[in-house]
Design a protein around this motif. Structure first.
Motif, short mmCIF file in Angstrom:
data_model
loop_
_atom_site.label_atom_id
_atom_site.label_comp_id
_atom_site.label_asym_id
_atom_site.label_seq_id
_atom_site.Cartn_x
_atom_site.Cartn_y
_atom_site.Cartn_z
N GLY A 172 0.82 -1.19 0.00
CA GLY A 172 0.00 0.00 0.00
C GLY A 172 0.86 1.24 0.00
O GLY A 172 2.09 1.18 0.01
N ARG A 178 -1.92 7.02 3.24
CA ARG A 178 -2.95 6.22 3.91
C ARG A 178 -3.84 7.11 4.80
O ARG A 178 -5.08 7.00 4.77
N TRP A 191 -5.42 -3.00 0.44
CA TRP A 191 -4.87 -2.23 -0.68
C TRP A 191 -4.42 -3.19 -1.77
O TRP A 191 -3.75 -4.18 -1.50
N ASP A 193 -2.35 -3.00 -5.38
CA ASP A 193 -1.59 -2.17 -6.30
C ASP A 193 -2.02 -2.49 -7.74
O ASP A 193 -1.87 -3.62 -8.20
N TRP A 204 -3.67 2.53 -6.35
CA TRP A 204 -4.12 1.41 -5.53
C TRP A 204 -5.64 1.37 -5.52
O TRP A 204 -6.31 2.41 -5.52
N ALA A 206 -8.47 0.67 -3.11
CA ALA A 206 -8.61 0.67 -1.65
C ALA A 206 -9.94 0.06 -1.26
O ALA A 206 -10.99 0.45 -1.79
#
Length: 449
Positions: A172, A178, A191, A193, A204, A206
């Motif tokens: 992440g 974050r 997370w 990628d 990312w 999320a």
């Protein structure tokens, strides 16, 4: 002496982010029927591991790799279920010459590109251990199987132990990003990628604690950040559900949080001809909506020729005889063209940034970091390859767009396509070089009397 294996991690951009090249073993070889990386072993003390990798890449896939493009990714100490141990060195390669194909049909019956989130089954467990270590950013992995374990990867019997190295990437963004994202949407529990392989921007997916899903993006420079945020705050909302919505932006971090959109990337996707025509009709409608997102204005200048010399310097080693002369002739013709009106443009309007939901027959567009005011025809440059040889697709697009291109726009399309091709070739990326040379060859053929 412990055998030393070399594994080729050829990585390229794909429909849902980076893809890796895999081959399926066949015939009377170990792990026949299982997917594996192109690989081999070092043939004695006379051969170094990089040379071994280059030979295996050529012999198994037909691609030519420059030693300067080889990157050490991860090392795996492996023990098979039968008890034999070996060292596997996995090398990342993102540049090569040629197109991968099956070169040894007696020991390989299939080869293909696979997203890291959608790896095929069955796969050799040893190979999967290396891929998982690579994705986790570990420098080393230990994969000691037990007697009775299957050769094929089985999640319940995963024996991989990872040893991260200093500075390795995690799954992440950093703590500051974050915290920024969680201030915007609440607690994030996962997370993924999904960054493109050759771009410096990081993206990312999320996953929220309560089931929501967003995209968090860090732009590679301030200009791209400013362009995308400006577009998302001005004309993109007029596209409605066809585009993501900006949730939050932080210029200091060059980060944005975006709502998720549906569909699957059109990059590399195949559909029946009738559905392709419907898709291109929708693409035309979406392009019209983009270009009508704000009233047109007189352009401040003619077509962008300022970077041509720099791009030619970078592309010259790849150009075919006559290409440079053709490019310069087109650039001279562009000087006499009238300045086109400026409208909102996406700037990177191509299949990779277009997503299609087949069930809902809905089209979505993403990635506005190259958005700026410019000639409307700019947004058709990177689409032109998609309708090459398919006049029905071009007609479907124009029907959706609501009009045909004017003669001036046809001339502008040629100029912008040439400039875009030279720019792409100058970057040296194999995919961009191939696309640029193909476009130049097509345009040169079209220009012949």
């Amino acid at each position: 002496m412990v055998p030393v294996d070399v594994h080729l991690l050829a990585v390229r951009d794909g429909e849902r982010g980076p893809e890796v090249l895999l081959s399926r073993r066949a015939g009377g070889v170990y792990a026949s029927g299982l997917w594996h990386l192109p690989s081999g072993h070092v043939d004695g003390a006379f051969e170094d591991i990089v040379t071994a990798l280059l030979w295996e890449a050529l012999e198994e896939t037909g691609i030519v790799v420059d030693p300067a493009d080889v990157r050490c990714a991860v090392t795996v100490h492996h023990r098979s279920p039968a008890g034999g141990a070996r060292i596997g060195v996995f090398f990342e390669v993102r540049r090569w010459r040629g197109t991968p194909q099956v070169m040894e049909p007696e020991v390989c019956d299939a080869m293909g590109w696979f997203a890291f989130d959608e790896l095929p089954e069955p796969m050799v467990a040893y190979c999967r251990a290396g891929l998982d270590a690579y994705r986790a950013g570990a420098r080393m992995g230990v994969h000691f199987q037990e007697p009775g374990d299957p050769i094929a990867y089985a999640p319940a019997l995963d024996r991989t132990l990872l040893t991260p190295g200093p500075g390795s990437h995690d799954t992440g963004p950093n703590d500051a990003v974050r915290a920024f994202a969680e201030r915007a949407v609440g607690r994030i529990t996962g997370w993924t990628d999904v960054s493109w392989a050759r771009q410096e921007s990081r993206v990312w997916r999320a996953h929220g604690a309560e089931g929501g899903e967003w995209y968090v993006k860090i732009h590679q420079n301030d200009r791209f950040h400013q362009r995308e945020v400006a577009a998302l705050r001005s004309w993109v909302p007029s596209l409605g559900a066809a585009a993501p919505r900006l949730v939050a932006a932080d210029p200091g971090l060059r980060a944005v949080v975006l709502t998720a959109v549906g569909g699957r990337s059109l990059h590399g996707a195949t559909y029946p001809p009738e559905q392709q025509r419907r898709i291109f009709h929708r693409i035309g409608q979406l392009a019209a909506a983009i270009h009508h997102g704000a009233p047109p204005r007189p352009a401040a200048s003619t077509l962008p020729l300022g970077k041509l010399e720099r791009h030619l310097d970078g592309a010259r080693a790849h150009l075919a005889p006559g290409d440079e002369e053709f490019v310069r002739a087109i650039a001279e013709e562009a000087v006499g063209l009238p300045a086109p009106e400026a409208v909102p443009t996406h700037g990177d309007f191509q299949p990779r940034n277009l997503r299609w939901d087949a069930a809902a027959e809905a089209l979505y567009v993403i990635d506005f970091e190259r958005s700026e005011e410019g000639p409307a025809i700019r947004d058709f440059v990177r689409l032109s390859d998609a309708w090459r040889g398919r006049p029905d697709l071009l007609q479907a697009l124009l029907d959706g767009y609501g009009r045909s291109f004017t003669p001036e726009e046809e001339d502008q399309l040629t100029v912008l396509s040439v400039l875009d091709s030279v720019s792409g070739i100058s970057h040296g990326d194999p995919e961009l070089v191939e696309r640029g040379l193909r476009t130049l060859a097509r345009l040169r053929t079209a220009q012949r009397p």
